[in-house]
Design an enzyme around this catalytic site. Structure first.
Site, short mmCIF file in Angstrom:
data_model
loop_
_atom_site.label_atom_id
_atom_site.label_comp_id
_atom_site.label_asym_id
_atom_site.label_seq_id
_atom_site.Cartn_x
_atom_site.Cartn_y
_atom_site.Cartn_z
N ARG A 78 -43.47 2.05 -41.41
CA ARG A 78 -42.06 2.42 -41.46
C ARG A 78 -41.70 3.65 -40.62
O ARG A 78 -40.53 3.97 -40.43
CB ARG A 78 -41.65 2.66 -42.93
CG ARG A 78 -41.41 1.36 -43.68
CD ARG A 78 -41.27 1.59 -45.17
NE ARG A 78 -42.57 1.83 -45.80
CZ ARG A 78 -42.71 2.18 -47.08
NH1 ARG A 78 -41.65 2.35 -47.85
NH2 ARG A 78 -43.91 2.37 -47.59
N TYR A 95 -42.73 38.50 -11.63
CA TYR A 95 -43.96 37.87 -12.13
C TYR A 95 -45.10 38.88 -12.11
O TYR A 95 -45.44 39.43 -11.05
CB TYR A 95 -44.36 36.65 -11.28
CG TYR A 95 -45.72 36.14 -11.69
CD1 TYR A 95 -45.92 35.62 -12.97
CD2 TYR A 95 -46.83 36.24 -10.84
CE1 TYR A 95 -47.17 35.20 -13.39
CE2 TYR A 95 -48.08 35.81 -11.25
CZ TYR A 95 -48.25 35.30 -12.53
OH TYR A 95 -49.49 34.90 -12.94
N GLN A 132 -62.37 3.06 -43.04
CA GLN A 132 -61.95 1.82 -43.71
C GLN A 132 -61.34 0.97 -42.60
O GLN A 132 -60.20 1.19 -42.19
CB GLN A 132 -60.91 2.13 -44.80
CG GLN A 132 -60.56 0.90 -45.62
CD GLN A 132 -59.23 1.06 -46.35
OE1 GLN A 132 -58.39 1.88 -45.98
NE2 GLN A 132 -59.06 0.28 -47.41
N ASN A 183 -42.71 8.17 -46.00
CA ASN A 183 -42.89 6.82 -45.47
C ASN A 183 -42.11 6.57 -44.19
O ASN A 183 -42.49 5.76 -43.37
CB ASN A 183 -42.50 5.78 -46.51
CG ASN A 183 -43.42 5.83 -47.72
OD1 ASN A 183 -44.63 5.79 -47.58
ND2 ASN A 183 -42.84 5.97 -48.90
N ASN A 239 -51.35 36.94 -7.22
CA ASN A 239 -52.69 37.03 -7.81
C ASN A 239 -53.61 35.90 -7.40
O ASN A 239 -54.79 35.94 -7.63
CB ASN A 239 -52.58 37.08 -9.33
CG ASN A 239 -51.84 35.88 -9.90
OD1 ASN A 239 -50.98 35.31 -9.22
ND2 ASN A 239 -52.14 35.51 -11.11
C1 UD1 Z 1 -49.27 3.73 -53.94
C2 UD1 Z 1 -49.61 3.34 -55.39
C3 UD1 Z 1 -48.34 3.45 -56.25
C4 UD1 Z 1 -47.79 4.85 -56.15
C5 UD1 Z 1 -47.55 5.25 -54.68
C6 UD1 Z 1 -47.20 6.71 -54.60
C7 UD1 Z 1 -51.42 1.73 -55.36
C8 UD1 Z 1 -51.78 0.30 -55.49
N1 UD1 Z 1 -50.12 2.02 -55.44
O1 UD1 Z 1 -48.36 2.76 -53.46
O2 UD1 Z 1 -48.66 3.16 -57.58
O3 UD1 Z 1 -46.59 4.94 -56.88
O4 UD1 Z 1 -48.75 5.04 -53.90
O5 UD1 Z 1 -46.87 7.09 -53.31
O6 UD1 Z 1 -52.30 2.56 -55.23
N2 UD1 Z 1 -54.23 3.67 -47.83
C9 UD1 Z 1 -55.47 3.53 -47.25
N3 UD1 Z 1 -56.04 2.31 -47.19
C10 UD1 Z 1 -55.45 1.20 -47.69
C11 UD1 Z 1 -54.17 1.34 -48.29
C12 UD1 Z 1 -53.59 2.58 -48.35
O7 UD1 Z 1 -56.06 4.50 -46.77
O8 UD1 Z 1 -56.05 0.12 -47.61
C13 UD1 Z 1 -53.61 5.00 -47.88
C14 UD1 Z 1 -52.35 5.10 -47.08
O9 UD1 Z 1 -52.63 5.51 -45.75
C15 UD1 Z 1 -51.55 6.14 -47.86
C16 UD1 Z 1 -52.02 5.97 -49.30
O10 UD1 Z 1 -53.25 5.28 -49.22
O11 UD1 Z 1 -51.87 7.45 -47.44
C17 UD1 Z 1 -51.03 5.19 -50.14
O12 UD1 Z 1 -50.90 3.88 -49.63
P1 UD1 Z 1 -49.51 3.12 -49.60
O13 UD1 Z 1 -49.72 1.80 -48.96
O14 UD1 Z 1 -48.47 3.99 -49.05
O15 UD1 Z 1 -49.29 2.86 -51.18
P2 UD1 Z 1 -47.93 2.60 -51.91
O16 UD1 Z 1 -47.54 1.19 -51.73
O17 UD1 Z 1 -46.95 3.64 -51.54
CA CA Z 2 -46.76 5.39 -49.81
#
Ligand code: UD1
Ligand code: CA
Length: 457
Positions: A16, A369, A75, A230, A389
């Site tokens: 996003r 300068y 990952q 986001n 210089n």
């Molecule tokens: C997640 C939570 C949600 C919470 C919200 C708060 C889960 C399933 N959901 O949702 O309950 O309210 O955060 O902001 O945990 N990331 C990884 N690898 C992945 C997926 C995500 O490193 O495979 C990292 C993202 O880069 C990010 C963070 O984890 O920094 C959160 O991931 P995101 O996809 O934004 O989760 P939300 O859908 O916002």
């Molecule tokens: Ca998030």
């Protein structure tokens, strides 16, 4: 308290943001977003920190390359927050204690809040503690399903929630503290039978509840602290909140800000009382400003030490330099790295300096300068002076003694040394050393051809 390790989730792309740059490297509060949770983890005493990287992994790694306290877990495919935590298992090999899980896109979390959460986790003997908050508009967040007291039985994601569950206003911040032994076992047993076909970290709550292990919600009133970034609207909002925090602290400490909303000061910058910051100033890095300074609009300062009572006029840019007490800089001056200016120095408009020492009370007021030079005290540098210089291959030094008077439009072809108390005539190109107390003049004699113009017409 038990030992603490931290996992910081930062593998996601941040779709996003609509950016070529991975989300966690976008700058907020003059630093990449990811540096805030890392700093928070350090501040609460995490002895090991594992950052889970994926998108533009090398960029994130590179940013922390000088920091030995951080290890990385790759990952390669983003299969959910639970999978991301599982990826960090090796990086935290052998660790036993509490694992703090933070998100790379939650930059506003304060150390105090984390501390209270960790203390509650320890005192309750909980297996999992989740940081939660109430939101007026909880859309998009995981909702907390409570049992009696502060205990919770599960967290349900927006996309999996029933209409009743969507009414719940208490949300998961994404910040957890979990007993290490339980955590890695629980994440390895996660399933992806949900709307997004992801391995949800949040499902470990249910696992713990089924095993009758204690699972607590630590509710914070400071809902903006857990705000996730986001998109770029939230990026700007988070930036403004961070800025207000830093600026409020400085103002409480005695700094005047004409318009705090446009004072961009990096965390860690020190500014003395009675210093006045006009609108739209940027001060970053390891900068330190003394008391009673005035910083006019549009000034940019990076990694500088500025003494007391200094005035920096509009549009000046200063980096990696030192300015002595009561000096005046600008308007529109450019102090480049290694400019070391003494007390009561005056640098005027369109003057550029680089790698110079300038003694007490010396002045270069206009269009000049000065690079690779050592200039004594009470020296006057005339308008349009240039230290030449660079010979195309190497840099050379210009040395100017105390009380030298340099007329306008003078070039010093370095290396060259001017003895103290000498006078350099306007228009002189200095190619030889000048002894002390001497006049140096080098310009072709003027010829006046009387009546020439009239004849030409
Ligand atoms: C997640 C939570 C949600 C919470 C919200 C708060 C889960 C399933 N959901 O949702 O309950 O309210 O955060 O902001 O945990 N990331 C990884 N690898 C992945 C997926 C995500 O490193 O495979 C990292 C993202 O880069 C990010 C963070 O984890 O920094 C959160 O991931 P995101 O996809 O934004 O989760 P939300 O859908 O916002
Ligand atoms: Ca998030």
């Amino acid at each position: 308290m038990s030992e603490i390790a931290a996992i910081i989730l930062a593998a996601g792309k941040g779709t996003r943001m609509k950016s070529d740059l991975v989300k966690v490297m976008h700058s907020v509060g003059e630093r990449p977003m990811i540096s805030w949770p890392v700093q928070a983890a350090k501040a609460v005493g995490a002895t090991r920190i594992a950052v889970v990287i994926g998108h533009q992994a090398e960029r994130v790694r590179e940013f922390f390359s000088a920091d030995d306290s951080i290890s990385f877990a790759l990952q390669s495919e983003q299969r959910g927050t639970g999978d991301a935590v599982a990826a960090a298992r090796e990086a935290l090999e052998g660790f036993q204690g509490n694992v703090l899980i933070l998100c790379g896109d939650v930059p506003l979390l304060r150390q105090e809040t984390l501390m209270s959460m960790l203390a509650a986790h320890d005192s309750k003997g909980a297996t999992i503690t989740v940081l939660t908050t109430h939101l007026k508009n909880p859309f998009g967040y995981g909702r907390i399903v409570r049992r009696e007291g502060n205990r919770i039985s599960r967290i349900v994601e927006e996309k999996d929630a029933t209409p009743e569950e969507r009414e719940l206003a208490e949300v998961n911040s994404g910040i957890f503290c979990v007993n290490s032994g339980f955590l890695f076992e629980a994440v390895s047993g996660l399933k992806n039978d949900n709307a997004q076909e992801e391995y949800y970290l949040t499902d470990i709550v249910k696992t713990a509840a089924e095993k009758r292990l204690l699972c607590f919600a630590f509710l914070t009133e400071e809902s903006n602290e857990v705000m996730g970034v986001n998109d770029r609207v939230q990026l700007a909002t988070a930036g403004a909140i961070l800025r207000a925090r830093i600026n409020n602290e400085l103002m409480i400490g005695g700094v005047t800000m004409i318009d705090p909303a446009t004072a961009y000061i990096e965390a860690g910058v020190e500014i003395g009382p009675d210093t006045v910051l006009c609108p739209n100033v940027h001060i970053s890095g390891r900068s330190r400003l003394g008391k009673g300074c005035t910083v006019e609009p549009g000034v940019v300062i990076r990694d500088c030490r500025i003494g007391d009572g200094v005035t920096i006029k509009s549009g000046s840019v200063l980096s990696e330099s030192e300015v002595g007490a009561d000096a005046t800089i600008g308007p529109m001056a450019h102090l480049r790295p290694g400019s070391n200016l003494g007390a009561h120095v005056k640098i005027g408009n369109f003057v550029e300096t680089k790698k110079i020492v300038m003694g007490y009370g010396s002045k270069a007021s206009h269009l000049t300068y000065l690079g690779d030079a050592e200039i004594g005290s009470d020296v006057n540098i005339g308008c349009g002076t240039i230290t030449c210089n660079y010979d195309g291959v190497r840099k050379h030094k210009t040395t100017i003694g105390d009380k030298v008077f340099v007329g306008s439009d003078v070039q010093f072809v370095a290396p060259v040394t001017i003895g103290s108390n000498s006078l350099i005539a306007a228009g002189t190109t200095v190619t030889m050393d000048v002894p002390p107390d001497s006049l140096a003049i080098a310009r072709s004699p003027q010829i006046n051809k009387e009546g020439w113009v009239l004849k030409k017409k």
